[in-house]
Design an enzyme around this catalytic site. Structure first.
Site, PDB file in Angstrom:
ATOM      1  N   ALA A  11       0.831  -1.202   0.000  1.00 23.66           N
ATOM      2  CA  ALA A  11       0.000   0.000   0.000  1.00 23.66           C
ATOM      3  C   ALA A  11       0.866   1.253   0.000  1.00 23.66           C
ATOM      4  O   ALA A  11       0.590   2.225  -0.721  1.00 23.66           O
ATOM      5  CB  ALA A  11      -0.937  -0.001   1.211  1.00 23.66           C
ATOM      6  N   ARG A  13       3.985   1.471  -1.130  1.00 23.17           N
ATOM      7  CA  ARG A  13       4.633   1.573  -2.441  1.00 23.17           C
ATOM      8  C   ARG A  13       3.661   2.111  -3.488  1.00 23.17           C
ATOM      9  O   ARG A  13       4.037   2.925  -4.339  1.00 23.17           O
ATOM     10  CB  ARG A  13       5.203   0.220  -2.865  1.00 23.17           C
ATOM     11  CG  ARG A  13       6.508  -0.130  -2.177  1.00 23.17           C
ATOM     12  CD  ARG A  13       7.211  -1.309  -2.835  1.00 23.17           C
ATOM     13  NE  ARG A  13       6.412  -2.517  -2.870  1.00 23.17           N
ATOM     14  CZ  ARG A  13       6.352  -3.432  -1.903  1.00 23.17           C
ATOM     15  NH1 ARG A  13       7.070  -3.272  -0.810  1.00 23.17           N
ATOM     16  NH2 ARG A  13       5.604  -4.515  -2.043  1.00 23.17           N
ATOM     17  N   GLU A  47      12.824  32.197   9.671  1.00 25.78           N
ATOM     18  CA  GLU A  47      12.747  31.586  11.005  1.00 25.78           C
ATOM     19  C   GLU A  47      11.351  31.725  11.608  1.00 25.78           C
ATOM     20  O   GLU A  47      11.181  32.230  12.719  1.00 25.78           O
ATOM     21  CB  GLU A  47      13.816  32.176  11.931  1.00 25.78           C
ATOM     22  CG  GLU A  47      15.224  31.935  11.439  1.00 25.78           C
ATOM     23  CD  GLU A  47      16.287  32.567  12.309  1.00 25.78           C
ATOM     24  OE1 GLU A  47      15.969  33.382  13.195  1.00 25.78           O
ATOM     25  OE2 GLU A  47      17.468  32.239  12.081  1.00 25.78           O
ATOM     26  N   GLU A  67      -4.678  18.438  -5.443  1.00 26.02           N
ATOM     27  CA  GLU A  67      -4.172  18.190  -6.800  1.00 26.02           C
ATOM     28  C   GLU A  67      -4.128  16.695  -7.114  1.00 26.02           C
ATOM     29  O   GLU A  67      -4.442  16.276  -8.238  1.00 26.02           O
ATOM     30  CB  GLU A  67      -2.781  18.812  -6.974  1.00 26.02           C
ATOM     31  CG  GLU A  67      -2.280  18.813  -8.390  1.00 26.02           C
ATOM     32  CD  GLU A  67      -3.123  19.651  -9.338  1.00 26.02           C
ATOM     33  OE1 GLU A  67      -3.596  19.089 -10.358  1.00 26.02           O
ATOM     34  OE2 GLU A  67      -3.310  20.846  -9.074  1.00 26.02           O
ATOM     35  N   HIS A  85     -19.004  14.714 -22.270  1.00 28.55           N
ATOM     36  CA  HIS A  85     -20.295  14.608 -21.596  1.00 28.55           C
ATOM     37  C   HIS A  85     -20.351  15.684 -20.531  1.00 28.55           C
ATOM     38  O   HIS A  85     -19.361  15.970 -19.864  1.00 28.55           O
ATOM     39  CB  HIS A  85     -20.455  13.216 -20.970  1.00 28.55           C
ATOM     40  CG  HIS A  85     -21.844  12.953 -20.496  1.00 28.55           C
ATOM     41  ND1 HIS A  85     -22.331  13.447 -19.324  1.00 28.55           N
ATOM     42  CD2 HIS A  85     -22.849  12.243 -21.068  1.00 28.55           C
ATOM     43  CE1 HIS A  85     -23.586  13.058 -19.173  1.00 28.55           C
ATOM     44  NE2 HIS A  85     -23.922  12.319 -20.227  1.00 28.55           N
ATOM     45  N   LYS A  92     -14.819  17.053 -13.640  1.00 28.51           N
ATOM     46  CA  LYS A  92     -13.467  17.595 -13.792  1.00 28.51           C
ATOM     47  C   LYS A  92     -13.385  19.043 -13.305  1.00 28.51           C
ATOM     48  O   LYS A  92     -12.417  19.427 -12.636  1.00 28.51           O
ATOM     49  CB  LYS A  92     -13.021  17.505 -15.253  1.00 28.51           C
ATOM     50  CG  LYS A  92     -12.704  16.105 -15.710  1.00 28.51           C
ATOM     51  CD  LYS A  92     -12.244  16.148 -17.162  1.00 28.51           C
ATOM     52  CE  LYS A  92     -11.588  14.895 -17.598  1.00 28.51           C
ATOM     53  NZ  LYS A  92     -10.983  15.015 -18.937  1.00 28.51           N
TER      54      LYS A  92
END
Length: 125
Positions: A11, A13, A47, A67, A85, A92
């Site tokens: 998992a 990997r 800093e 992303e 479609h 998207k």
């Protein structure tokens, strides 16, 4: 116990391969990687406090996560069908919108956290 470790290793990997694949194949992921590097270097140079680091890291992780989800949705939609479609376009666009929301949040965090110390350096230079 070794079966559990083996599944967990696979998992991990797979997750790593997904991250590396997105960095290799997606222009926007590479942009976010460069932006994250710049933010981290600025944070080190200025800093910033531990609390500010938490905000910066949350913003970076949020943008990267959004992303990666966007990439997964785009690839899944493209795999299902090559024809245009309205629902595919909406999926998207919504995924891209999530990245935009997170990127705006990250920009705001960057300005709030990094802006004042940068301003002080400019004024006192």
């Amino acid at each position: 116990m070794s079966g559990w470790r083996s599944r967990e290793a696979r998992a991990f990997r797979s997750a790593w391969a997904g991250l590396i694949g997105a960095l290799r194949d997606e222009r926007h992921m590479r942009f976010h990687a460069v932006a994250a590097t710049v933010v981290i270097l600025l944070g080190l140079w200025l800093e910033v406090s531990r609390t500010d680091w938490l905000w910066l890291l949350l913003a970076i992780a949020g943008v990267w996560s959004a992303e990666l989800f966007n990439t997964a949705i785009e690839r899944t939609v493209d795999r299902i069908s090559t024809e245009t479609h309205s629902l595919a376009r909406a999926a998207k666009d919504s995924a891209a919108g999530a990245v935009l929301v997170m990127a705006i949040f990250a920009l705001a965090v960057g300005l709030i956290v990094l802006g004042p110390p940068m301003w002080r350096m400019i004024v006192h230079a």
